[in-house]
Design an enzyme around this catalytic site. Sequence first.
Site, PDB file in Angstrom:
ATOM      1  CD  GLU A  98      -2.498   1.107   2.780  1.00 23.97           C
ATOM      2  OE1 GLU A  98      -3.119   2.112   3.152  1.00 23.97           O
ATOM      3  OE2 GLU A  98      -2.462   0.045   3.434  1.00 23.97           O
ATOM      4  CD  GLU A 126      -5.843   7.201   4.628  1.00 26.57           C
ATOM      5  OE1 GLU A 126      -6.985   6.697   4.598  1.00 26.57           O
ATOM      6  OE2 GLU A 126      -5.005   6.928   5.502  1.00 26.57           O
TER       7      GLU A 126
END
Length: 453
Positions: free
Chosen positions: A162, A166
């Site tokens: 990943e 964000e």
Amino acid sequence: MLRSLLPLGVALLGATSVLAVDPPSCSLDKKCPEEAPCCSQYNQCGVGAFCLGGCDPRMSFSIDSCVPAPVCKDKTYKMDSLDRYKHISEYLGDSSKVDWVGQGEPLLYNGHTLLTMPPKSVGTVLATTTYMWYGNVKARIKSSRGAGVVTAFILFGDVKDEIDFEWVGVDLNTVQTNYYFQGITDYGNTGNLTVDDSYNKFHDYEIQWTPDEIRWLVDGKVGRVKKRSETWNATSQQWNFPQTPSRVQISIWPGGLETNAKGTIDWAGGKIDWNSDEIKKYGYYFATFGEIKVECWKTDKAPGTNKGISYYYNDISATNNTVVDSNKPTILKSFLGTGTNMNKGDKAQSGSASQSSAVHAIPGGGVVGSGNTPGVDGNGGSGSSGGSGSGSSSGGAASNPGCSSDGFVQNCGQAATDGGDGNNSNNAVRGADRTLGASAFAVIIGIAGLLFL
């Protein structure tokens, strides 16, 4: 990120009104059973959509249970149309016809795509149908805002590698960056970058990913660099560095949901106010996405090639030297199919349209079996509907099989938009995923496979 949302995900998935029994769970120590061989991104087992994007071969019944993943393609997504978007219950693996799959309610506004999160929902998530094995991806974004509201733009692999951007809605001048190797928690992986008013102003966010380093850029300026050489784990004797094919995923999700762990709520800026000015004015929280551009890694030798049709793994260690760039097919004939039997349910094959017992085919909702076979295009058959077959929904409001009798439902009972009469067999599944208690797709994908920052 803390690895603590598996209980939340299971609780939300288990609350669905369209399934009588939860799918079997899966983990590195507990693989899926043969009759439901594919371990989905939500750590639950099934067939069909469970075997497509997000299927983890390490936790599945066998390493070839998952369907091979479509290879990287250079592409610019204008995000001014939803014509090449399909709900997860309508996609069987043909990436030549579909660019994005997802769940929730994406909308169009002024030539951009809005990802929305109405009251008491779990938001919206979209993922590309092709995978990126190194390369560059750039997205033009205006984040959401509000306590507990989180926007995400990430690369996420089937084995939980990943790379993240964000945004937490209470801090519009900061974007958080992160990376993970196979979902292993490391609190030292986070880094914050400064940005000017992420809600009202578009900015270009870019991930440049090579076998040797990751760069995070904002408006063309490098804000952070992480080198693979800095990630050696002497205990496990491996590089804890993202290195396997990943999908681009964009989402809005409720980090401040009151049922979340306190640590999640605190990180997200507090509990969500479902009666906020934003909700009163628009009816939902939202994030705005403009053009997204993917450029594949250019190399003639693995890792990082994209010469064939699909990627698959030849070893459960799931590192970049175990990824095979192949010509294996990627398309299921029906939601009864798996990586080891991709033609199952094909109406052209005599006797293939039967199933001895019901089995989960759509993560979060949708059972096939006992003679119920979804059509080749993902729209036919009663297996994923609220029909009368034994694999059908057992819950929901009496007036419409796509409506839940408890919790918020967005556009409950809306007629089919494909020119039909509202009897589209996917309505039950699609209605269910708009209910807070019915599905955790957006939450779980938004937090990158049962993780949260």
